[in-house]
Enzyme design. Sequence first.
Site, PDB file in Angstrom:
ATOM      1  CB  SER A  14      -0.880   0.013   1.251  1.00  0.00           C
ATOM      2  OG  SER A  14      -1.377   1.329   1.438  1.00  0.00           O
ATOM      3  CG  HIS A  39      -3.843  -1.793  -1.562  1.00  0.00           C
ATOM      4  ND1 HIS A  39      -4.957  -2.536  -1.870  1.00  0.00           N
ATOM      5  CD2 HIS A  39      -4.184  -1.050  -0.465  1.00  0.00           C
ATOM      6  CE1 HIS A  39      -5.925  -2.277  -1.002  1.00  0.00           C
ATOM      7  NE2 HIS A  39      -5.488  -1.368  -0.147  1.00  0.00           N
ATOM      8  CG  ASP A  41      -5.031   2.045   1.194  1.00  0.00           C
ATOM      9  OD1 ASP A  41      -5.996   1.269   1.047  1.00  0.00           O
ATOM     10  OD2 ASP A  41      -3.933   1.691   1.640  1.00  0.00           O
ATOM     11  CG  MET A  43      -8.139   6.650   3.146  1.00  0.00           C
ATOM     12  SD  MET A  43      -7.033   6.696   4.565  1.00  0.00           S
ATOM     13  CE  MET A  43      -6.489   4.997   4.596  1.00  0.00           C
ATOM     14  CG  HIS A  72      -9.205  -0.188  -0.033  1.00  0.00           C
ATOM     15  ND1 HIS A  72      -8.560  -0.472   1.160  1.00  0.00           N
ATOM     16  CD2 HIS A  72     -10.536  -0.238   0.255  1.00  0.00           C
ATOM     17  CE1 HIS A  72      -9.452  -0.679   2.111  1.00  0.00           C
ATOM     18  NE2 HIS A  72     -10.663  -0.534   1.590  1.00  0.00           N
ATOM     19  CG  MET A  74     -11.195   2.795   2.641  1.00  0.00           C
ATOM     20  SD  MET A  74      -9.609   2.727   3.507  1.00  0.00           S
ATOM     21  CE  MET A  74      -8.501   2.909   2.132  1.00  0.00           C
ATOM     22  CG  MET A 143     -11.265  -3.287   5.798  1.00  0.00           C
ATOM     23  SD  MET A 143      -9.830  -2.676   4.884  1.00  0.00           S
ATOM     24  CE  MET A 143      -8.754  -2.049   6.178  1.00  0.00           C
ATOM     25  CG  ASP A 179      -5.999  -3.291   3.337  1.00  0.00           C
ATOM     26  OD1 ASP A 179      -4.929  -3.006   3.897  1.00  0.00           O
ATOM     27  OD2 ASP A 179      -6.643  -2.488   2.636  1.00  0.00           O
TER      28      ASP A 179
END
Length: 246
Positions: A14, A39, A41, A43, A72, A74, A143, A179
């Site tokens: 990540s 990966h 992330d 957010m 990913h 979020m 998660m 993850d």
Amino acid sequence: MTRPFDRSLKIAPSILAGDFADFGAECRTLEAQGADWVHVDVMDGHFVPNLSFGPAMCRALRPHVSGVMDVHLMIAPVDPLLDAFLDSGADILTAHVEAGPHIHRTLQAIRAGGARAGVALNPGTSIEAVRLLLDDVDLVLAMTVNPGFGGQKFLQAQLGKIRALRAMIGDRPIHLEVDGGIDVDTAPLATAAGADVLVAGSAVFKGGSAAEPSAYGRHIAEIRASGLPGMRSRSQGVAQDEARSE
Ligand code: DX5
Ligand code: ZN
């Protein structure tokens, strides 16, 4: 042409744990050092209590990732931003089942946009939330920390859920990605429980940099080596089960 489904162990560093001023170099270096997937992330400071980056960053990273860019999301709501993330060139877009009332529509939109669709579950969410979605996903992300930050402790109590997800997925062509808090100690637990994709942030990046990349390569190799026996014991278990049922 459909690609064969890859059931081997994949390590997905990540970049959240990387150098925010130099993500392009971080991505190139990770792949050169043996990362299988990168990966990313995303957010929003709302669905999770932290803010990272958005579709413009994913688009900017695309030329620096030659393999799988695993994004990913979020964020909530997710649907209004899906086109922007699809345009960014992500290979996999994973949305949280908790992020809105219409996850089925979200997953269909991801596939219709040409990406592989993933569904993520927070630690407090039951596997029943994905049972009716299995025909619509290419990946389930479990998660093992509460999403929002890197460097948290792996939640061991999630292992039973990962085993149950693996049983639910069966031999469908769906990746099971774990993850949060993955390192050389927790990777074997995750793979023995059923994971085939391990996300790792801090455990890959600690002590390294794009200028001094050998630590990345060492950590990726160590996590892979610690995770592989779990994969093997699982496939032996499956072989034994099949032999017993004959
Ligand atoms: C958490 C993120 C993870 C995280 C992993 O919200 O989804 O990908 O960055 O970091 P570590 O491996 O440090 O737990
Ligand atoms: Zn993640």
